[in-house]
Design a protein around this motif. Structure first.
Motif, mmCIF file in Angstrom:
data_model
loop_
_atom_site.group_PDB
_atom_site.id
_atom_site.type_symbol
_atom_site.label_atom_id
_atom_site.label_comp_id
_atom_site.label_asym_id
_atom_site.label_seq_id
_atom_site.Cartn_x
_atom_site.Cartn_y
_atom_site.Cartn_z
ATOM 1 N N UNK A 11 5.263 6.670 -19.849
ATOM 2 C CA UNK A 11 5.099 8.041 -19.373
ATOM 3 C C UNK A 11 3.624 8.401 -19.255
ATOM 4 N N UNK A 12 2.804 7.975 -20.190
ATOM 5 C CA UNK A 12 1.371 8.250 -20.133
ATOM 6 C C UNK A 12 0.743 7.604 -18.898
ATOM 7 N N UNK A 13 1.179 6.395 -18.584
ATOM 8 C CA UNK A 13 0.684 5.711 -17.383
ATOM 9 C C UNK A 13 1.083 6.480 -16.130
ATOM 10 N N UNK A 14 2.317 6.972 -16.117
ATOM 11 C CA UNK A 14 2.785 7.768 -14.981
ATOM 12 C C UNK A 14 1.955 9.034 -14.818
ATOM 13 N N UNK A 15 1.741 9.735 -15.903
ATOM 14 C CA UNK A 15 0.970 10.974 -15.858
ATOM 15 C C UNK A 15 -0.461 10.725 -15.413
ATOM 16 N N UNK A 16 -1.073 9.679 -15.937
ATOM 17 C CA UNK A 16 -2.462 9.361 -15.580
ATOM 18 C C UNK A 16 -2.606 9.027 -14.102
ATOM 19 N N UNK A 17 -1.530 8.513 -13.506
ATOM 20 C CA UNK A 17 -1.574 8.122 -12.093
ATOM 21 C C UNK A 17 -1.306 9.292 -11.152
ATOM 22 N N UNK B 227 2.657 -2.046 -11.329
ATOM 23 C CA UNK B 227 2.902 -2.792 -10.091
ATOM 24 C C UNK B 227 3.326 -1.849 -8.967
ATOM 25 N N UNK B 228 4.219 -0.909 -9.273
ATOM 26 C CA UNK B 228 4.671 0.043 -8.250
ATOM 27 C C UNK B 228 3.562 1.003 -7.859
ATOM 28 N N UNK B 229 2.758 1.409 -8.817
ATOM 29 C CA UNK B 229 1.636 2.302 -8.517
ATOM 30 C C UNK B 229 0.632 1.613 -7.599
ATOM 31 N N UNK B 230 0.367 0.347 -7.873
ATOM 32 C CA UNK B 230 -0.546 -0.414 -7.017
ATOM 33 C C UNK B 230 0.021 -0.544 -5.610
ATOM 34 N N UNK B 231 1.319 -0.816 -5.525
ATOM 35 C CA UNK B 231 1.965 -0.951 -4.222
ATOM 36 C C UNK B 231 1.876 0.359 -3.436
ATOM 37 N N UNK B 232 2.052 1.475 -4.121
ATOM 38 C CA UNK B 232 1.931 2.782 -3.468
ATOM 39 C C UNK B 232 0.510 3.024 -2.974
ATOM 40 N N UNK B 233 -0.445 2.684 -3.799
ATOM 41 C CA UNK B 233 -1.848 2.969 -3.479
ATOM 42 C C UNK B 233 -2.361 2.148 -2.296
ATOM 43 N N UNK B 234 -1.943 0.895 -2.192
ATOM 44 C CA UNK B 234 -2.452 0.077 -1.087
ATOM 45 C C UNK B 234 -1.763 0.416 0.225
ATOM 46 N N UNK B 235 -0.553 0.993 0.140
ATOM 47 C CA UNK B 235 0.150 1.421 1.339
ATOM 48 C C UNK B 235 0.570 0.261 2.227
ATOM 49 N N UNK B 236 1.024 0.616 3.423
ATOM 50 C CA UNK B 236 1.460 -0.407 4.370
ATOM 51 C C UNK B 236 1.307 0.146 5.775
ATOM 52 N N UNK B 237 0.593 -0.580 6.608
ATOM 53 C CA UNK B 237 0.251 -0.103 7.939
ATOM 54 C C UNK B 237 1.502 0.117 8.788
ATOM 55 N N UNK B 238 1.512 1.229 9.508
ATOM 56 C CA UNK B 238 2.696 1.664 10.229
ATOM 57 C C UNK B 238 3.259 0.667 11.213
ATOM 58 N N UNK B 239 2.412 0.047 12.032
ATOM 59 C CA UNK B 239 2.894 -0.898 13.028
ATOM 60 C C UNK B 239 3.506 -2.128 12.371
ATOM 61 N N UNK B 240 2.927 -2.571 11.270
ATOM 62 C CA UNK B 240 3.504 -3.701 10.547
ATOM 63 C C UNK B 240 4.864 -3.336 9.971
#
Length: 300
Positions: free
Chosen positions: A34-40, A269-282
């Motif tokens: 939960x602390x990791x979630x809040x910090x993010x 891992x999920x936070x990192x995946x959210x942060x890097x995003x994914x380009x729309x055309x791809x």
């Protein structure tokens, strides 16, 4: 962390929410997650009275006790435990809802719930009584808003048409696109979707190729087609985890997409995946590989 409005409530919640059902049973470990979630920047936390027979609410309540004003807290009601403490039955009566919320408040250590959700629903329910219970709790300030967690289109349509519900929780991911047929219905009623099952039991992560071998099917996709799809998605994407999260958020009707985590590392891992995003055309190219199904039962 970006935020979106929950229905027409004026409440802004984080695009990633923490699905608390997967949390460990150890208090210290839960506090870490939960602390990791809040910090993010995650502000949306979803639990239910059914999870671990209420123990999950207690764990969440302990972990958020010093951050209550900083978060949007959601829980659910409708499944009543049987005396054996292991099985349950459906109870959508007004009495159960009004008694259930008091028990949830006690376990969560709070005096109000931001989003109270009906945890299922059938066409046999007295929907007017259900809505009356939620509206009464809202007037009393015990809950701020309410919604429903259901995948049954006929139940959802009736509930939205008669109530002031602001949200519908539905499984939605790259392998389960059934909710897309009903996006216009939700939009016309001003309701947001809280997406769950974002990573499809881990199939849409780096572990997907290993996990898929342990499953016979997922939703309407059976083996060997399921394995073929996961292989194609993995080989065609630069980061399937990131693509899965971006897929779930690509429609404005989705207010938040829930990620579960048993450990701090899984959440990271999920936070990192959210942060890097994914380009729309791809992402558009990946979507061409995805099956599209409709709900076969409980149709309007």
């Amino acid at each position: 962390m970006k935020k979106r409005e929950l229905g027409t409530s004026g409440m802004l919640i984080s695009e990633l929410g923490l699905g608390c059902m997967s949390l460990p049973k150890d208090r210290h470990e839960v506090v870490e997650v939960v602390a990791t979630a809040l910090d993010s920047g995650i502000t949306f936390f979803d639990t239910a009275d059914l999870y671990e027979n209420g123990a999950n609410e207690e764990l969440v309540g302990h972990a958020i006790k010093n951050h209550r004003k900083d978060i949007i807290l959601a829980t659910k009601v409708g499944n009543e435990m049987n005396p054996d403490g292991k099985t349950w039955h459906w109870n959508a009566s007004k009495q159960h809802i009004t008694e259930g919320v008091k028990a949830s408040l006690s376990r969560l250590g709070t005096d109000y719930i931001d989003l109270y959700q009906l945890h299922g629903g059938t066409m046999e329910d007295n929907v007017d009584e259900v809505i009356e219970a939620f509206d009464q709790l809202k007037r009393e300030g015990i809950i701020r808003e309410y919604g429903i967690s259901s995948i049954r289109p006929n139940v959802i349509q009736r509930f939205l048409s008669k109530s002031a519900a602001v949200s519908v929780m539905m499984q939605y991911n790259m392998l389960d696109r059934r909710p897309e047929e009903w996006f216009p219905l939700l939009e016309s009623n001003g309701a947001s979707i809280v997406a769950r099952g974002t990573l499809a039991k881990g199939l849409l992560t780096a572990e997907g190729k290993e996990r898929v071998n342990k499953l016979d099917s997922f939703v309407a996709v059976e083996q060997p087609e399921l394995g073929d799809i996961i292989k194609k998605l993995t080989s065609s994407s630069t980061n399937l985890h990131a693509a899965a999260i971006q897929f779930a958020l690509r429609n404005d009707r989705i207010v938040t997409t829930l990620v579960g985590a048993r450990t701090r590392e899984q959440l990271t891992d999920s936070l990192h995946a959210y942060e890097i995003g994914y380009e729309g055309l791809q992402l558009d190219e990946l979507i061409k590989l995805l099956p599209l199904h409709n709900y076969e039962q409980h149709r309007i």
